[in-house]
Scaffold this motif. Sequence first.
Motif, mmCIF file in Angstrom:
data_model
loop_
_atom_site.group_PDB
_atom_site.id
_atom_site.type_symbol
_atom_site.label_atom_id
_atom_site.label_comp_id
_atom_site.label_asym_id
_atom_site.label_seq_id
_atom_site.Cartn_x
_atom_site.Cartn_y
_atom_site.Cartn_z
ATOM 1 N N ALA A 76 -50.844 -5.697 51.302
ATOM 2 C CA ALA A 76 -52.258 -5.981 51.028
ATOM 3 C C ALA A 76 -52.886 -4.789 50.307
ATOM 4 O O ALA A 76 -53.617 -4.958 49.325
ATOM 5 N N LYS A 77 -52.570 -3.586 50.770
ATOM 6 C CA LYS A 77 -53.102 -2.374 50.139
ATOM 7 C C LYS A 77 -52.669 -2.294 48.675
ATOM 8 O O LYS A 77 -53.485 -2.011 47.786
ATOM 9 N N ALA A 78 -51.394 -2.568 48.411
ATOM 10 C CA ALA A 78 -50.876 -2.523 47.040
ATOM 11 C C ALA A 78 -51.566 -3.572 46.163
ATOM 12 O O ALA A 78 -51.943 -3.291 45.023
ATOM 13 N N LEU A 79 -51.751 -4.763 46.697
ATOM 14 C CA LEU A 79 -52.400 -5.843 45.952
ATOM 15 C C LEU A 79 -53.834 -5.445 45.590
ATOM 16 O O LEU A 79 -54.279 -5.666 44.453
ATOM 17 N N LEU A 80 -54.533 -4.837 46.533
ATOM 18 C CA LEU A 80 -55.906 -4.403 46.286
ATOM 19 C C LEU A 80 -55.957 -3.292 45.240
ATOM 20 O O LEU A 80 -56.833 -3.288 44.366
ATOM 21 N N GLN A 81 -55.018 -2.352 45.303
ATOM 22 C CA GLN A 81 -54.996 -1.248 44.347
ATOM 23 C C GLN A 81 -54.703 -1.730 42.927
ATOM 24 O O GLN A 81 -55.121 -1.098 41.965
ATOM 25 N N GLU A 82 -53.998 -2.854 42.807
ATOM 26 C CA GLU A 82 -53.700 -3.420 41.496
ATOM 27 C C GLU A 82 -54.908 -4.112 40.874
ATOM 28 O O GLU A 82 -54.868 -4.514 39.716
ATOM 29 N N GLY A 83 -55.977 -4.284 41.656
ATOM 30 C CA GLY A 83 -57.165 -4.968 41.150
ATOM 31 C C GLY A 83 -56.989 -6.470 41.092
ATOM 32 O O GLY A 83 -57.651 -7.155 40.309
ATOM 33 N N ALA A 84 -56.100 -7.011 41.931
ATOM 34 C CA ALA A 84 -55.778 -8.438 41.900
ATOM 35 C C ALA A 84 -56.640 -9.276 42.838
ATOM 36 O O ALA A 84 -56.421 -10.467 42.966
ATOM 37 N N VAL A 85 -57.638 -8.633 43.492
ATOM 38 C CA VAL A 85 -58.453 -9.353 44.467
ATOM 39 C C VAL A 85 -59.936 -9.227 44.101
ATOM 40 O O VAL A 85 -60.417 -8.147 43.777
ATOM 41 N N ARG A 86 -60.623 -10.373 44.163
ATOM 42 C CA ARG A 86 -62.062 -10.394 43.930
ATOM 43 C C ARG A 86 -62.742 -11.058 45.118
ATOM 44 O O ARG A 86 -62.277 -12.081 45.615
ATOM 45 N N VAL A 87 -63.838 -10.450 45.560
ATOM 46 C CA VAL A 87 -64.636 -11.013 46.651
ATOM 47 C C VAL A 87 -65.986 -11.403 46.069
ATOM 48 O O VAL A 87 -66.670 -10.573 45.462
ATOM 49 N N ASN A 88 -66.333 -12.664 46.226
ATOM 50 C CA ASN A 88 -67.583 -13.192 45.676
ATOM 51 C C ASN A 88 -67.725 -12.861 44.191
ATOM 52 O O ASN A 88 -68.803 -12.523 43.707
ATOM 53 N N GLY A 89 -66.602 -12.918 43.468
ATOM 54 C CA GLY A 89 -66.605 -12.719 42.020
ATOM 55 C C GLY A 89 -66.498 -11.284 41.549
ATOM 56 O O GLY A 89 -66.421 -11.031 40.350
ATOM 57 N N GLU A 90 -66.480 -10.322 42.465
ATOM 58 C CA GLU A 90 -66.415 -8.915 42.077
ATOM 59 C C GLU A 90 -65.124 -8.278 42.573
ATOM 60 O O GLU A 90 -64.710 -8.508 43.717
ATOM 61 N N SER A 91 -64.500 -7.457 41.733
ATOM 62 C CA SER A 91 -63.252 -6.790 42.089
ATOM 63 C C SER A 91 -63.444 -5.952 43.351
ATOM 64 O O SER A 91 -64.480 -5.289 43.512
ATOM 65 N N GLU A 92 -62.466 -5.993 44.228
ATOM 66 C CA GLU A 92 -62.566 -5.272 45.504
ATOM 67 C C GLU A 92 -61.272 -4.529 45.785
ATOM 68 O O GLU A 92 -60.191 -5.089 45.640
ATOM 69 N N GLU A 93 -61.393 -3.253 46.172
ATOM 70 C CA GLU A 93 -60.218 -2.435 46.474
ATOM 71 C C GLU A 93 -60.205 -1.935 47.916
ATOM 72 O O GLU A 93 -59.233 -1.321 48.340
#
Length: 72
Positions: free
Chosen positions: A29-46
């Motif tokens: 999960a940490k790696a996925l977030l660091q890659e910028g592959a996750v958005r919460v409510n339309g905004e990138s989240e790390e």
Amino acid sequence: MKRISIQSEFIKLDQFLKLADCVPTGGMAKALLQEGAVRVNGESEERRGRKLYPGDTVEVDGEGSFEVTAGS
């Protein structure tokens, strides 16, 4: 959009990613977030500890969109 039900007031983003079967471990999960592959409510989240509440939406590259819903 898939709906993921939580039983508490909120859930942390890394826990949510595991619950939604996007990743098998917190480290992934940490790696996925660091890659910028996750958005919460339309905004990138790390931030792994970002609190999600019912009504929030999460988009994960390659996995789809999810909505946090309150469990009964």
